[in-house]
Design an enzyme around this catalytic site. Sequence first.
Site, short mmCIF file in Angstrom:
data_model
loop_
_atom_site.label_atom_id
_atom_site.label_comp_id
_atom_site.label_asym_id
_atom_site.label_seq_id
_atom_site.Cartn_x
_atom_site.Cartn_y
_atom_site.Cartn_z
N ASP A 17 1.13 -1.68 -0.21
CA ASP A 17 -0.33 -0.11 0.10
C ASP A 17 0.91 1.29 0.30
O ASP A 17 2.52 0.92 -0.17
CB ASP A 17 -1.42 -0.14 1.35
N HIS A 42 -9.19 8.52 4.27
CA HIS A 42 -8.87 6.91 5.53
C HIS A 42 -9.24 7.90 6.61
O HIS A 42 -9.18 8.45 6.75
CB HIS A 42 -6.54 7.20 5.56
N GLY A 43 -9.36 6.39 7.21
CA GLY A 43 -9.99 7.02 8.82
C GLY A 43 -11.51 6.91 8.60
O GLY A 43 -12.22 6.41 8.55
N THR A 74 -9.09 0.85 8.38
CA THR A 74 -9.47 1.31 9.88
C THR A 74 -10.45 0.51 9.83
O THR A 74 -10.17 0.03 11.77
CB THR A 74 -9.88 2.79 9.64
P1 13P Z 1 -9.41 3.35 5.89
O1 13P Z 1 -8.38 3.42 6.88
O2 13P Z 1 -10.34 3.93 5.79
O3 13P Z 1 -10.91 2.08 5.29
O4 13P Z 1 -9.20 3.27 3.68
C1 13P Z 1 -8.05 2.29 3.90
C2 13P Z 1 -6.83 2.67 2.56
O5 13P Z 1 -7.59 3.14 1.81
C3 13P Z 1 -5.93 2.25 2.29
O6 13P Z 1 -5.34 2.37 1.40
#
Ligand code: 13P
Length: 279
Positions: A77, A175-176, A228
């Site tokens: 990632d 994210h988050g 998350t």
């Molecule tokens: P979340 O943490 O909001 O689920 O997003 C994950 C993500 O996009 C990782 O690259």
Amino acid sequence: MIDMLSKAKAGEYAVAAFNILDYNSTRAIVNAAEELKAPVIVQVSVKTIKVWGYKAIVSWYRELAEESPVPVVLHLDHCKDIGVIKSCIESGWTSVMIDASSFPFNENLELTKKVVKLARPKNISVEAELGEIGGVEDDISVNEEDAHLADVDKSILFCWETKPDLFAPAIGTAHGVYKGEPKIAYDRLEEISKRTEIPIALHGGTGLADDVFKKCISLGCAKINISTQLKRQFINSFVDYKNQNPDDFEPVRYIDYQYSQLKADIEGFIRLFGSEGKA
Ligand code: 13P
């Protein structure tokens, strides 16, 4: 990942990509995918690699995925460090993300080209990002004011020049945990997807409504990232077990409970994204 995602795009479903934390979360992902006969992406944040090292993560992946009846990708990632990307390629990752979106456009373009040149001869797929996705991922924090959407014309030029296998334009997700209702730039997503003809990765999956996922999939998102929610479940499952069983000090039972809670969440997302039975 290329074959997996072109099938998903054509079939209007998305492959779920879950960020792992350890072996327990990795086996929950692979086993859930097997039970639902779904293709799946196991993805790793740079900080997780720093905890466990390359070899351990690849050994979990091989142990779980090599004999698996479903296709499982090991994906890196968000990463802007070419050294880490090279090490992943050499260690056994099957896919990597170069995220140079915080750099000026031309630098992002050059770095992305460099990674595609490193990965393609080895049959390793590449995800690239343009615009800035808000929120916190891998300790990199982009506040709401600094987050900006990917420009459509720049996205076309970027994809034309760099030729990634998967494109992550910022389209309003974060994210988050979402503070308010996210404003998704559906028109932009549709145009970028149509004009680049490249499968789109949707970041910031935790907290999006079911109909948002469905609309994004119908407009070209073929990979959806969830981190998350699993991070929270990873911790909450231990806490809940402890609250329900205050005198139990047998770690194996905590690990089993955590596994089943993570797996249940993972199965929910796989079903929601329509990839059940698509392996
Ligand atoms: P979340 O943490 O909001 O689920 O997003 C994950 C993500 O996009 C990782 O690259």
